[in-house]
Scaffold this active site. Structure first.
Site, PDB file in Angstrom:
ATOM      1  N   LYS A 117     -10.528  -1.171  -1.928  1.00 22.91           N
ATOM      2  CA  LYS A 117     -10.333  -1.855  -0.653  1.00 22.91           C
ATOM      3  C   LYS A 117     -11.503  -1.516   0.280  1.00 22.91           C
ATOM      4  O   LYS A 117     -11.995  -0.399   0.252  1.00 22.91           O
ATOM      5  CB  LYS A 117      -9.018  -1.399  -0.013  1.00 22.91           C
ATOM      6  CG  LYS A 117      -7.785  -1.678  -0.866  1.00 22.91           C
ATOM      7  CD  LYS A 117      -6.544  -1.046  -0.250  1.00 22.91           C
ATOM      8  CE  LYS A 117      -5.322  -1.202  -1.146  1.00 22.91           C
ATOM      9  NZ  LYS A 117      -4.124  -0.545  -0.601  1.00 22.91           N
ATOM     10  N   ASP A 130      -0.081   5.074   1.127  1.00 23.84           N
ATOM     11  CA  ASP A 130      -0.262   6.003   2.240  1.00 23.84           C
ATOM     12  C   ASP A 130      -0.253   5.272   3.580  1.00 23.84           C
ATOM     13  O   ASP A 130      -1.037   4.344   3.803  1.00 23.84           O
ATOM     14  CB  ASP A 130      -1.583   6.756   2.078  1.00 23.84           C
ATOM     15  CG  ASP A 130      -1.602   7.596   0.809  1.00 23.84           C
ATOM     16  OD1 ASP A 130      -0.915   8.631   0.790  1.00 23.84           O
ATOM     17  OD2 ASP A 130      -2.285   7.205  -0.152  1.00 23.84           O
ATOM     18  N   ASP A 141       0.871  -1.163   0.000  1.00 25.68           N
ATOM     19  CA  ASP A 141       0.000   0.000   0.000  1.00 25.68           C
ATOM     20  C   ASP A 141       0.913   1.219   0.000  1.00 25.68           C
ATOM     21  O   ASP A 141       2.109   1.102   0.267  1.00 25.68           O
ATOM     22  CB  ASP A 141      -0.881  -0.034   1.257  1.00 25.68           C
ATOM     23  CG  ASP A 141      -1.705   1.217   1.425  1.00 25.68           C
ATOM     24  OD1 ASP A 141      -2.382   1.614   0.462  1.00 25.68           O
ATOM     25  OD2 ASP A 141      -1.663   1.800   2.520  1.00 25.68           O
TER      26      ASP A 141
END
Length: 226
Positions: A146, A23, A21
């Site tokens: 997600k 961030d 991922d």
């Protein structure tokens, strides 16, 4: 499983691919994101303090759509927020050790799967001093964000790796659930957290205490620097 800060739990097995991922996982954009989203939430009359934890790790359009706010077009509002996020990259930094860790990985065996649109992903990576990866899955590449596993399935396909041999790196529940639903092992990064996070089997605060070794057959294994 409760994930605590400053605890390192590493797998003993090796992997064919790593999917990160962005961030909160390889860079910290929390201050920037919460400034922009906080202003938007206040304009909508939302409880900003309750809203902000809810929006992390998801596509902007999914976050806004799920609110079911009357009279708002989620696509229009998501674009407004996106423009604000691209314009505000102040304070974005890499997670400690991220650049060195990514540089140590074999080319073609890792990539980034982010809920951010491509333009925002590029802006934040540049602000953090991180190179744009050769394999990058962004919000435009999926139809469902997600915690749906679609993004990680696509990322593994692009790497040519079976998800049972992939480690996913995440930091928030939506992403952790996506990695687990995809069938991958999940490494939780706790550097940006002030509270425990449920989910994941392995954890590191950041990348300063770990390294990897790569076997001749390309299998990547974690090593502790402690």
């Amino acid at each position: 499983m409760s994930v605590s800060q400053n605890v390192i739990v590493l797998p003993t097995r090796g992997y064919r691919g790593f999917l990160f991922d962005m961030d909160g996982t390889i860079l910290n954009s929390i201050a920037s994101a919460e400034r922009v989203w906080g202003r938007w939430a206040a304009e909508q009359g939302l409880d900003v303090e309750k809203f902000l934890p809810f929006m992390h790790g998801k596509r902007g359009i999914d976050t806004i759509t799920s609110l079911n706010l009357p009279g708002l077009d989620p696509a229009v509002e998501a674009e407004k927020v996106l423009r604000g996020e691209i314009d505000d990259v102040e304070g974005i930094v890499q997670i400690p050790g991220a650049a060195e860790f990514l540089a140590s990985l074999p080319a073609g065996q890792w990539g980034v799967v982010t809920s951010s649109p491509l333009e925002l992903a590029k802006a934040r990576l540049a602000a953090a001093g991180l190179a744009i990866p050769s394999m990058l899955v962004t919000a435009e590449d999926v139809t469902i964000g997600k915690p749906d596993p679609q993004g990680y399935r696509l990322g593994a396909k692009r790497l040519g790796a079976d998800l049972s041999n992939v480690m996913v790196f995440e930091d928030v529940p939506a992403g952790i659930k996506a990695g687990e639903a995809a069938g991958a092992d999940v490494m939780v990064i706790t550097a940006t957290h002030t509270h425990d996070v449920e989910g994941g089997h392995f954890r590191i605060p950041d990348y300063t205490g770990v390294s990897v070794s790569v076997a001749n057959d390309g299998v990547i294994t974690f090593q502790s620097r402690a």
